[in-house]
Write a protein that holds these residues in place. Structure first.
Motif, PDB file in Angstrom:
ATOM      1  N   ASN A  11       6.575   4.216   0.554  1.00  0.00           N
ATOM      2  CA  ASN A  11       5.492   4.890   1.494  1.00  0.00           C
ATOM      3  C   ASN A  11       5.713   5.192   2.834  1.00  0.00           C
ATOM      4  OD1 ASN A  11       6.095   2.453   2.543  1.00  0.00           O
ATOM      5  ND2 ASN A  11       4.228   1.193   2.020  1.00  0.00           N
TER       6      ASN A  11
ATOM      7  N   SER B  47       0.965  -1.176   0.151  1.00  0.00           N
ATOM      8  CA  SER B  47      -0.052   0.091   0.019  1.00  0.00           C
ATOM      9  C   SER B  47       0.964   1.355  -0.082  1.00  0.00           C
ATOM     10  CB  SER B  47      -0.866   0.152   1.469  1.00  0.00           C
ATOM     11  OG  SER B  47      -1.740  -0.848   1.224  1.00  0.00           O
ATOM     12  N   GLY B  48       0.391   2.112  -0.501  1.00  0.00           N
ATOM     13  CA  GLY B  48       1.122   3.651  -0.413  1.00  0.00           C
ATOM     14  C   GLY B  48       1.957   3.838  -2.063  1.00  0.00           C
ATOM     15  N   CYS B  49       2.963   4.765  -1.728  1.00  0.00           N
ATOM     16  CA  CYS B  49       3.347   5.206  -3.287  1.00  0.00           C
ATOM     17  C   CYS B  49       4.540   4.240  -3.376  1.00  0.00           C
ATOM     18  CB  CYS B  49       3.927   6.585  -2.897  1.00  0.00           C
ATOM     19  SG  CYS B  49       2.559   7.930  -2.788  1.00  0.00           S
TER      20      CYS B  49
ATOM     21  N   PRO C 193      -3.248  16.515  -7.639  1.00  0.00           N
ATOM     22  CA  PRO C 193      -2.523  16.486  -8.959  1.00  0.00           C
ATOM     23  C   PRO C 193      -2.290  17.843  -9.810  1.00  0.00           C
ATOM     24  CG  PRO C 193      -4.450  14.944  -8.841  1.00  0.00           C
ATOM     25  CD  PRO C 193      -4.484  15.997  -7.619  1.00  0.00           C
TER      26      PRO C 193
ATOM     27  N   ARG D 234      -7.450  15.362 -13.542  1.00  0.00           N
ATOM     28  CA  ARG D 234      -7.217  14.217 -12.505  1.00  0.00           C
ATOM     29  C   ARG D 234      -7.688  13.987 -11.192  1.00  0.00           C
ATOM     30  NH1 ARG D 234      -0.996  12.482 -14.311  1.00  0.00           N
ATOM     31  NH2 ARG D 234      -1.210  12.291 -16.449  1.00  0.00           N
TER      32      ARG D 234
ATOM     33  N   LEU E  20       3.398   7.935   3.077  1.00  0.00           N
ATOM     34  CA  LEU E  20       2.715   8.636   1.676  1.00  0.00           C
ATOM     35  C   LEU E  20       2.085   7.468   0.971  1.00  0.00           C
ATOM     36  CD1 LEU E  20       6.270   9.714   0.097  1.00  0.00           C
ATOM     37  CD2 LEU E  20       4.655  11.162   1.470  1.00  0.00           C
ATOM     38  N   ALA E  21       0.810   8.077   0.614  1.00  0.00           N
ATOM     39  CA  ALA E  21      -0.044   7.300   0.018  1.00  0.00           C
ATOM     40  C   ALA E  21      -0.669   7.810  -1.134  1.00  0.00           C
ATOM     41  CB  ALA E  21      -1.004   6.558   0.792  1.00  0.00           C
ATOM     42  N   PRO E  22      -1.182   6.955  -2.277  1.00  0.00           N
ATOM     43  CA  PRO E  22      -1.952   7.792  -3.326  1.00  0.00           C
ATOM     44  C   PRO E  22      -3.500   7.827  -3.003  1.00  0.00           C
ATOM     45  CG  PRO E  22      -1.527   5.649  -3.885  1.00  0.00           C
ATOM     46  CD  PRO E  22      -1.015   5.813  -2.640  1.00  0.00           C
ATOM     47  N   CYS E  23      -4.068   7.289  -2.368  1.00  0.00           N
ATOM     48  CA  CYS E  23      -5.398   7.452  -1.775  1.00  0.00           C
ATOM     49  C   CYS E  23      -5.824   7.250  -0.452  1.00  0.00           C
ATOM     50  CB  CYS E  23      -6.315   6.134  -2.796  1.00  0.00           C
ATOM     51  SG  CYS E  23      -5.718   4.641  -2.185  1.00  0.00           S
ATOM     52  N   TRP E  24      -7.103   7.627  -0.294  1.00  0.00           N
ATOM     53  CA  TRP E  24      -7.270   7.556   1.304  1.00  0.00           C
ATOM     54  C   TRP E  24      -7.469   6.089   1.811  1.00  0.00           C
ATOM     55  CZ3 TRP E  24     -10.889   5.152   4.471  1.00  0.00           C
ATOM     56  CH2 TRP E  24     -11.159   5.994   5.640  1.00  0.00           C
TER      57      TRP E  24
END
Length: 244
Positions: free
Chosen positions: A33, A23-25, A81, A86, A44-48
């Motif tokens: 992450n 999970s995460g970047c 973004p 996006r 760090l993560a790209p989504c909730w």
């Protein structure tokens, strides 16, 4: 000096669990992450959903290590973004850590730098301006009657060290011009030059670097370290031209 090393050794199980969580970047092929330094953690993560799952892992391993997260000092920041098409959502539910909701912020000080969710460096430049005036006023008060040779050494030591200047990339002309004016004013104030005295003449007499020279040297030095790094994440970012 041992604090960062001991901290990462103590939290190794937590850091490994976060890195292997899928999970995460991810930058290149490397999970990125979590970043740890001294007693600070950045996740760090790209989504909730990915971020919340990482926070759950943090809570579980902190309990195993007999640690407690300070939810009053833990904040969340959303980076939109670069391309507005996006953007899929502008508001998010609160993240929860140890049963406590975390606060969303648009600006935060991390390792001395002021980071904003717009990635603009103006706030960090103004931080350095305030620090420059503070250091100069302190030097004037304590060392105002010293010889010029001593003053030059002190000025080089305390006023020609722009913390974080090499990291500044997105800033307004107004902010950087204010910093340049601050540098020149502080130099005149410390060396007792009149307000309207030529800056070029002062630099020639004192053999001090100009503001533009200091900024250029810092950026050039950082650029060489950046492109010559053996770190896989830094190498990938350098290959795609992320910084320079």
């Amino acid at each position: 000096m041992l604090s960062p090393y001991l901290f990462t050794r103590y939290l190794r199980e937590l850091l490994v669990a976060l890195s292997l969580s899928n999970s995460g970047c991810i930058i290149g092929n490397t999970p990125t992450n979590v970043f740890a330094y001294a007693d600070d953690l950045v996740i760090l993560a790209p989504c909730w959903r990915a971020m919340q799952s990482l926070l759950v892992i943090c809570k579980r391993y902190c309990d195993l290590l007999d640690l407690r997260c300070n939810t009053l000092k833990t904040v969340c920041m959303v980076f939109a973004p670069r391309y507005k098409r996006r953007v899929v959502c502008s508001s998010f539910p609160n993240f929860v850590l140890d049963g406590q909701p975390l606060q969303f912020v648009t600006e935060f000080r991390y390792l001395g730098h002021i980071i904003t969710n717009s990635l603009c460096d103006d706030a960090d430049i103004h931080r350095e301006i305030r620090n420059m005036y503070y250091r100069t006023n302190t030097l004037v008060r304590i060392f105002g009657k010293c010889s010029q040779k001593v003053k030059i050494r002190l000025f080089r030591t305390y006023c020609v060290c722009f913390y974080g200047v090499a990291l500044w990339k997105y800033y307004t002309a107004s902010a950087i011009n204010k910093f340049k004016s601050c540098y020149n004013k502080c130099m005149k104030m410390f060396f007792n030059y009149p307000k309207m005295h030529s800056v070029t003449a002062i630099l020639l007499v004192l053999k001090l670097p100009s503001f533009d020279t200091v900024v250029h040297n810092y950026k050039y030095s950082f650029s060489r370290q950046w492109t010559g790094s053996v770190n896989s994440v830094v190498q990938y970012l350098s290959s795609v031209g992320c910084m320079y």
